[in-house]
Scaffold this motif. Structure first.
Motif, short mmCIF file in Angstrom:
data_model
loop_
_atom_site.label_atom_id
_atom_site.label_comp_id
_atom_site.label_asym_id
_atom_site.label_seq_id
_atom_site.Cartn_x
_atom_site.Cartn_y
_atom_site.Cartn_z
N SER A 46 0.85 -1.42 0.04
CA SER A 46 0.22 0.01 -0.08
C SER A 46 0.86 1.05 0.51
O SER A 46 1.56 1.43 0.67
N PHE A 48 0.69 4.68 1.38
CA PHE A 48 0.30 5.61 3.04
C PHE A 48 0.23 6.78 2.99
O PHE A 48 1.50 7.67 2.64
N ASN A 197 -7.88 -7.60 6.96
CA ASN A 197 -6.76 -6.86 6.98
C ASN A 197 -5.97 -7.90 8.38
O ASN A 197 -7.01 -7.88 9.51
N SER A 244 -7.89 -13.55 3.44
CA SER A 244 -6.45 -12.87 3.61
C SER A 244 -7.03 -13.60 5.60
O SER A 244 -7.44 -13.28 6.59
N THR A 245 -5.40 -13.83 5.95
CA THR A 245 -5.48 -13.59 7.25
C THR A 245 -5.19 -15.66 7.63
O THR A 245 -5.66 -15.91 7.06
N ILE A 266 -1.87 -14.49 0.37
CA ILE A 266 -0.74 -15.35 1.14
C ILE A 266 0.41 -14.24 1.21
O ILE A 266 0.83 -13.81 1.16
C1 LIG Z 1 5.08 -7.03 6.80
C2 LIG Z 1 3.85 -7.00 6.24
C3 LIG Z 1 3.21 -5.59 5.50
C4 LIG Z 1 2.16 -5.17 5.25
N1 LIG Z 1 1.79 -4.37 4.61
C5 LIG Z 1 0.27 -3.99 3.72
C6 LIG Z 1 0.13 -3.27 2.83
O1 LIG Z 1 0.88 -2.78 2.55
N2 LIG Z 1 -1.15 -3.25 2.53
C7 LIG Z 1 -2.10 -4.15 3.61
O2 LIG Z 1 -2.85 -3.82 3.13
N3 LIG Z 1 -1.71 -5.09 4.30
C8 LIG Z 1 -1.06 -5.53 5.00
N4 LIG Z 1 -0.15 -6.69 5.34
C9 LIG Z 1 -1.13 -7.44 5.58
C10 LIG Z 1 -1.36 -8.46 5.02
O3 LIG Z 1 -1.40 -7.96 3.75
C11 LIG Z 1 -2.23 -9.28 5.26
O4 LIG Z 1 -3.69 -8.90 5.28
C12 LIG Z 1 -2.00 -10.35 6.40
O5 LIG Z 1 -0.64 -10.69 6.75
C13 LIG Z 1 -2.37 -11.51 6.65
O6 LIG Z 1 -1.82 -12.29 5.77
P1 LIG Z 1 -0.99 -13.71 6.58
O7 LIG Z 1 -1.87 -14.23 7.21
O8 LIG Z 1 -1.07 -14.58 5.20
O9 LIG Z 1 -0.09 -13.31 6.84
C14 LIG Z 1 1.49 -7.05 5.13
C15 LIG Z 1 1.54 -7.75 6.60
C16 LIG Z 1 2.49 -8.30 7.03
C17 LIG Z 1 3.39 -9.16 7.91
#
Ligand SMILES: Cc1cc2nc3c(=O)[nH]c(=O)nc-3n(C[C@H](O)[C@H](O)[C@H](O)COP(=O)(O)O)c2cc1C
Length: 331
Positions: A46, A48, A197, A244-245, A266
């Motif tokens: 993203s 920001f 998220n 997601s998550t 993922i």
């Molecule tokens: C290091 C990191 C950076 C992230 N940056 C963003 C971001 O910029 N924008 C966003 O919408 N989600 C961001 N997320 C959230 C992820 O897109 C995702 O929704 C969240 O990690 C859950 O998925 P997971 O269980 O596969 O990690 C970030 C997650 C991590 C771990």
């Protein structure tokens, strides 16, 4: 032959595995590697508004202030924003050139005018879709749930007026009326929603007794949060739901599709195991489909959702009434 193709936000994906918005998708080189490893699409890190504002304040703080201050302030505001937007547009453009998978841009803004300028700029740069990262933490005790939830509709209305590319909304789970809000948001003209998220969280260090950042990566059991809500709502909304998550292996991907998800995002597992993990996940889904004799994702998508199961109350059960009631030996 098993076919993993899926349509998401009106885009054709060769498989339902999307690399979610994160540092993994912040450079063209990394995006190319993810595409080569088999990702169906990527959501870019993203942009920001808060981060741009911070950079701008930092620059201002280092300059002398005089009578020309306000002119300078305006100039700098414009300049830093422009530079950041240009950089992001270049990322979209390069990612499009380096790969042949859909590239979804992502923004997190506060002010309505910023949402418009981001969205239009990303469209111009060639993004296939826009994911609105609009996690509003309902932490202000003076605001009601309805007031906070109205902010999501304002953002969507602003963005949809100015862009033609498909728009998805990524939210967190903290809504006072989550099912009703998702239903109403799904009727605004957006093409999809990302549930959920997983944000940055505070934790406490027991030695220093100070606040520290909590673990940034998810655990593999956390998928049960999107699973319940996607299963509850996928049969009731006419937009695509992306999970997601906590999606770490092919098992979670299959479960979320059974719950009704169009795609699965993922992040943590790819940080942990590297881009080649995507291939392993795809192979796992393919093997399971062959074993169950499914030729396409549509054949099993939603089979475990609210509209398909005989006991929908199962999805709404929250108390452990029957469990451990008679197990005094474990205490
Ligand atoms: C290091 C990191 C950076 C992230 N940056 C963003 C971001 O910029 N924008 C966003 O919408 N989600 C961001 N997320 C959230 C992820 O897109 C995702 O929704 C969240 O990690 C859950 O998925 P997971 O269980 O596969 O990690 C970030 C997650 C991590 C771990």
């Amino acid at each position: 032959m098993v076919n993993l193709e899926t349509e998401y936000l009106g885009l054709k994906l060769k498989n339902p595995i999307i690399v979610g918005s994160s540092g993994l998708t912040s450079t063209p080189v990394q995006i190319k590697r993810l595409a080569e490893a088999g990702a169906g699409a990527v959501v870019l890190k993203s942009i920001f508004e808060e981060e741009i504002a911070y950079e701008y304040e930092k620059n201002i703080a280092t300059k002398e202030t005089g009578h020309e201050f306000f002119e300078y302030y305006d100039y700098f505001d414009y300049k830093i924003k422009e530079q950041n937007l240009e950089k992001y547009s270049r990322l979209i453009h390069q990612a499009k050139q380096e790969t042949n998978i859909p590239i979804i841009a992502s923004a997190n803004a506060v002010s309505p005018s910023e949402w418009i300028s981001y969205a239009t700029k990303f469209e111009e740069a060639g993004a296939d879709a826009l994911e609105i990262n609009a996690f509003i933490l309902p932490s202000d005790p003076s605001k009601t749930g309805a007031e906070i939830e109205a902010e999501y509709f304002e953002i969507i209305n602003q963005v949809l007026q100015y862009v033609k590319i498909p728009v998805a909304l990524k939210i967190g789970p903290y809504f006072s009326g989550l099912a009703n809000s998702i239903l109403k948001l799904s009727q605004t003209g957006i093409k999809g929603m990302v549930l959920f998220n997983r944000t940055y969280n505070p934790d406490i260090d027991l030695d220093s007794m100070k606040l520290v950042p909590a673990k940034i990566f998810s655990s593999d059991w956390e998928y049960i949060l999107p699973l319940r809500w996607i299963a509850l709502l996928s049969g009731r909304v006419n937009i695509d739901l992306s999970a997601s998550t906590g999606i770490h292996t092919s098992d979670e991907v299959i479960k979320l599709i059974l719950a009704g998800a169009k795609t699965t995002q993922i992040v943590s597992a790819i940080y942990k195991y590297g881009p080649m993990h995507i291939e392993k996940v795809i192979n796992g889904v393919t093997d399971w489909m062959e074993e169950k004799n499914f030729k396409s994702l549509d054949e099993f998508r939603g089979l475990a959702n609210n509209s398909s199961i005989s006991d929908p109350a199962f999805l709404e059960r929250i108390q452990f009434m029957k469990y451990f009631g008679d197990r005094e030996d474990i205490l």
